[in-house]
Structure formats: structure tokens, C-alpha cells
Design an enzyme around this catalytic site. Structure first.
Site, PDB file in Angstrom:
ATOM      1  CE  LYS A 155     -11.045  -6.768   0.040  1.00  0.00           C
ATOM      2  NZ  LYS A 155      -9.731  -6.213   0.346  1.00  0.00           N
TER       3      LYS A 155
ATOM      4  CG  HIS B 121      -1.950  -1.006   1.306  1.00  0.00           C
ATOM      5  ND1 HIS B 121      -2.205  -1.757   2.430  1.00  0.00           N
ATOM      6  CD2 HIS B 121      -2.842  -1.419   0.374  1.00  0.00           C
ATOM      7  CE1 HIS B 121      -3.211  -2.589   2.193  1.00  0.00           C
ATOM      8  NE2 HIS B 121      -3.620  -2.411   0.950  1.00  0.00           N
TER       9      HIS B 121
HETATM   10  P1  ADP Z   1      -5.797  -5.958   0.112  1.00  0.00           P
HETATM   11  O1  ADP Z   1      -6.216  -6.514  -1.222  1.00  0.00           O
HETATM   12  O2  ADP Z   1      -4.357  -6.107   0.409  1.00  0.00           O
HETATM   13  O3  ADP Z   1      -6.735  -6.288   1.250  1.00  0.00           O
HETATM   14  P2  ADP Z   1      -6.983  -3.303  -0.066  1.00  0.00           P
HETATM   15  O4  ADP Z   1      -8.382  -3.690  -0.283  1.00  0.00           O
HETATM   16  O5  ADP Z   1      -6.698  -2.503   1.124  1.00  0.00           O
HETATM   17  O6  ADP Z   1      -5.917  -4.441  -0.054  1.00  0.00           O
HETATM   18  O7  ADP Z   1      -6.415  -2.638  -1.382  1.00  0.00           O
HETATM   19  C1  ADP Z   1      -6.466  -1.307  -1.715  1.00  0.00           C
HETATM   20  C2  ADP Z   1      -5.769  -1.126  -3.040  1.00  0.00           C
HETATM   21  O8  ADP Z   1      -4.376  -1.368  -2.884  1.00  0.00           O
HETATM   22  C3  ADP Z   1      -6.221  -2.055  -4.148  1.00  0.00           C
HETATM   23  O9  ADP Z   1      -6.204  -1.343  -5.359  1.00  0.00           O
HETATM   24  C4  ADP Z   1      -5.167  -3.134  -4.162  1.00  0.00           C
HETATM   25  O10 ADP Z   1      -5.043  -3.718  -5.429  1.00  0.00           O
HETATM   26  C5  ADP Z   1      -3.946  -2.315  -3.822  1.00  0.00           C
HETATM   27  N1  ADP Z   1      -2.874  -3.129  -3.249  1.00  0.00           N
HETATM   28  C6  ADP Z   1      -2.872  -3.778  -2.074  1.00  0.00           C
HETATM   29  N2  ADP Z   1      -1.707  -4.428  -1.874  1.00  0.00           N
HETATM   30  C7  ADP Z   1      -0.932  -4.163  -2.962  1.00  0.00           C
HETATM   31  C8  ADP Z   1       0.378  -4.555  -3.401  1.00  0.00           C
HETATM   32  N3  ADP Z   1       1.125  -5.349  -2.646  1.00  0.00           N
HETATM   33  N4  ADP Z   1       0.808  -4.112  -4.595  1.00  0.00           N
HETATM   34  C9  ADP Z   1       0.033  -3.329  -5.356  1.00  0.00           C
HETATM   35  N5  ADP Z   1      -1.198  -2.923  -5.023  1.00  0.00           N
HETATM   36  C10 ADP Z   1      -1.694  -3.339  -3.852  1.00  0.00           C
END
Ligand code: ADP
Length: 160
Positions: A43, A19
Site C-alpha cells: 500500500k 480493528h
Molecule cells: P485498513 O484497511 O483500515 O488499512 P488493515 O490493512 O490494517 O486496515 O486491515 C486489517 C484487517 O482489518 C483487514 O481484514 C480489514 O478488512 C480489517 N478491518 C479494518 N478496519 C475494519 C473495520 N472498520 N471493520 C471491519 N474490519 C476492518
């Protein structure tokens, strides 16, 4: 010139280095990046409350006026309008992210033609990092050093 505001929304349960990598890339594209925690996440049951998640992000990014930290419920595009964001930032990891992200981006474009979704790729070393996997490893007492900020690692340790 108008200030360009980007919206980076997610569950951030918890914040990972993936993130943070996306956040720093988004900072180069916009004058400010609003980090927004989705309250009505469909989720699984979250591990950390929205307040805890805000705290965790604040511990890392501080009180930077260029990175406001908010929570929201309802449609992402409505919140984008509220904060006057013209960009929605999403991170792409593997191909598996693509289909869902494409659907979301096209739906959001339909709902709000003035808001553009941009996809950013995190560093390769974070391309397999997800909050879900981090929680699973931490729950089983595995080492998540380097995948999440230290303060998040300590909170995970306490929680499990
Ligand atoms: P997660 O899928 O880790 O629970 P979130 O729902 O908080 O994450 O994701 C928020 C955004 O950050 C989404 O667009 C997700 O694709 C992106 N994201 C999360 N982890 C990564 C990562 N390791 N690399 C690239 N993008 C990420």
C-alpha cells in the site's frame, strides 16, 4: 486439547476501533490472537513506522500473553505456520472488501490447506472506518474521536 491460535494481520496504520472490534470478536474464537503488522506492505507509504504501530497496539491491549504483537514480512501463510495459527482472521466492512478478500482467502487456502480464513463483521458504527480515511480526516484537522483509541488520536494530532 490443542490451543487454537488465530492470526490477525494488517497494516494497522494506525489502529482503529474497527480493528479492536474485530480483535475482541476473534478472541472469542481462539485461545490466542496474534496481531501481526505487515512490514512489506504494497500500500502507500505508511504514516507510522512498524515500531510505532506496535507501540500503539501495545498501549491498548497491554502485555496480554493471549494477544502477542508481532511484525512479519513475506507470505501470510508462512507466518501463520511460524506462529502455529490455524485461523486467519479478516474483517469485512462493505461489499467492496469482498472481492479482494475472496481472492486472498482462496489463494491462501491453496498455499496452506490447513489454515482456515474466517471473516468477521465489526459493529455497524465502524463499518466505514478505515485507517486510510482516519488519516485523511486527521490530516485535514477533522475530529476522529470515537473512531480510534484516544492515544492514537493524540499521536495523529502530533503527526499532523
Ligand atoms: P485498513 O484497511 O483500515 O488499512 P488493515 O490493512 O490494517 O486496515 O486491515 C486489517 C484487517 O482489518 C483487514 O481484514 C480489514 O478488512 C480489517 N478491518 C479494518 N478496519 C475494519 C473495520 N472498520 N471493520 C471491519 N474490519 C476492518
Amino acid at each position: 486439547m490443542a490451543r487454537r491460535v488465530a492470526l490477525y494481520a494488517g497494516s494497522f496504520d494506525p489502529l482503529t476501533n474497527g480493528h479492536l472490534d474485530i480483535l475482541s470478536r476473534a478472541r472469542r474464537l481462539a485461545d490466542s490472537v496474534v496481531m501481526a503488522i505487515l512490514e512489506n506492505d504494497a500500500k502507500e507509504e505508511p504514516l507510522f513506522t512498524v515500531e510505532e504501530r506496535i507501540e500503539m497496539i501495545r498501549e491498548i491491549v497491554g502485555d496480554d500473553p493471549a494477544i502477542p504483537i508481532r511484525s512479519f514480512s513475506g507470505l501470510l501463510v508462512d507466518f501463520a505456520r511460524e506462529v502455529e495459527a490455524t485461523l486467519i482472521v479478516r474483517g469485512l466492512r462493505a461489499v467492496s472488501d469482498y472481492e479482494y478478500e475472496l481472492q486472498m482467502a482462496l489463494m491462501n487456502r491453496r498455499l496452506a490447506p490447513g489454515v482456515e480464513t474466517v471473516f468477521l463483521m465489526a459493529k455497524e458504527e465502524y463499518s466505514y472506518v478505515s485507517s486510510r480515511l482516519v488519516k485523511e480526516v486527521a490530516r485535514l484537522k477533522g475530529d476522529v474521536t470515537g473512531l480510534v483509541p484516544n492515544s492514537v488520536r493524540l499521536r495523529l494530532q502530533k503527526r499532523f
